[in-house]
Design an enzyme around this catalytic site. Structure first.
Site, PDB file in Angstrom:
ATOM      1  N   TYR A 299      11.145  -9.385  11.358  1.00 14.84           N
ATOM      2  CA  TYR A 299       9.934  -8.667  10.931  1.00 14.84           C
ATOM      3  C   TYR A 299       9.985  -7.392  11.883  1.00 14.84           C
ATOM      4  O   TYR A 299      10.886  -7.599  12.760  1.00 14.84           O
ATOM      5  CB  TYR A 299       9.055  -9.596  11.320  1.00 14.84           C
ATOM      6  CG  TYR A 299       9.191 -10.520  12.874  1.00 14.84           C
ATOM      7  CD1 TYR A 299       8.326  -9.563  13.790  1.00 14.84           C
ATOM      8  CD2 TYR A 299      10.201 -11.426  13.342  1.00 14.84           C
ATOM      9  CE1 TYR A 299       8.767 -10.189  15.185  1.00 14.84           C
ATOM     10  CE2 TYR A 299      10.593 -11.575  14.705  1.00 14.84           C
ATOM     11  CZ  TYR A 299       9.795 -10.908  15.565  1.00 14.84           C
ATOM     12  OH  TYR A 299      10.035 -11.418  16.749  1.00 14.84           O
TER      13      TYR A 299
ATOM     14  N   LYS B 152       8.881   2.140   1.178  1.00 12.56           N
ATOM     15  CA  LYS B 152      10.299   2.006   1.986  1.00 12.56           C
ATOM     16  C   LYS B 152      10.192   3.766   2.694  1.00 12.56           C
ATOM     17  O   LYS B 152       9.509   3.995   2.568  1.00 12.56           O
ATOM     18  CB  LYS B 152      10.934   2.534   0.618  1.00 12.56           C
ATOM     19  CG  LYS B 152      12.786   2.574   0.765  1.00 12.56           C
ATOM     20  CD  LYS B 152      13.121   3.188   0.112  1.00 12.56           C
ATOM     21  CE  LYS B 152      13.574   4.674  -0.836  1.00 12.56           C
ATOM     22  NZ  LYS B 152      14.671   4.548  -2.233  1.00 12.56           N
TER      23      LYS B 152
ATOM     24  N   SER C 221      13.757  -8.878  15.936  1.00  5.50           N
ATOM     25  CA  SER C 221      13.133  -8.110  15.292  1.00  5.50           C
ATOM     26  C   SER C 221      13.692  -6.159  15.163  1.00  5.50           C
ATOM     27  O   SER C 221      14.909  -6.209  15.800  1.00  5.50           O
ATOM     28  CB  SER C 221      11.426  -8.055  15.622  1.00  5.50           C
ATOM     29  OG  SER C 221      11.820  -6.980  16.694  1.00  5.50           O
TER      30      SER C 221
END
Length: 116
Positions: free
Chosen positions: A58, A9, A25
């Site tokens: 991604y 995180k 992305s």
């Protein structure tokens, strides 16, 4: 049995860019990726604290020490520059492994997105 747990995180970074005309992305400062144990191409969940949006894409590495957090492609419509974001990755593992697993939690400087 496998369960999905938080792997990494990056907490409370500012969106520095929104590039609609891009394949797609999120671009993340490579120093932040390394600190959070996130690799190029890994699936990332983006949580926007300012508007409540949640999305997945991604990641691709951005320049080191830049603090760059840029949403590319359609995801650019889900953020505004300056929004506060939380970036999360997940991993599948067995329950016993998950009980011992420690995620990589990164808390960059909220003004610059740089590591403290």
């Amino acid at each position: 049995m496998q369960i999905q747990v938080v792997k990494s995180k990056i907490h409370r970074v500012k969106c520095t860019g929104a590039e609609l005309n891009y394949i797609g992305s999120i671009t993340i400062d490579e120093d932040l990726m390394d600190a959070a144990n996130i690799i190029q191409g890994e699936k990332v969940q983006i949580v926007n604290n300012d508007n409540g949006e949640r999305l997945e894409t991604y990641c691709i590495p951005g320049p080191r020490k830049s603090g760059e957090i840029t949403l590319n492609g359609a995801a650019a419509r889900k953020v505004s520059i300056g929004d506060t974001l939380i970036l999360i990755t997940y991993a599948f593992m067995g329950i016993e492994e998950a009980k011992e697993f420690k995620p990589s939690l990164v808390f960059p400087d909220e003004a610059t997105n740089l590591l403290k």
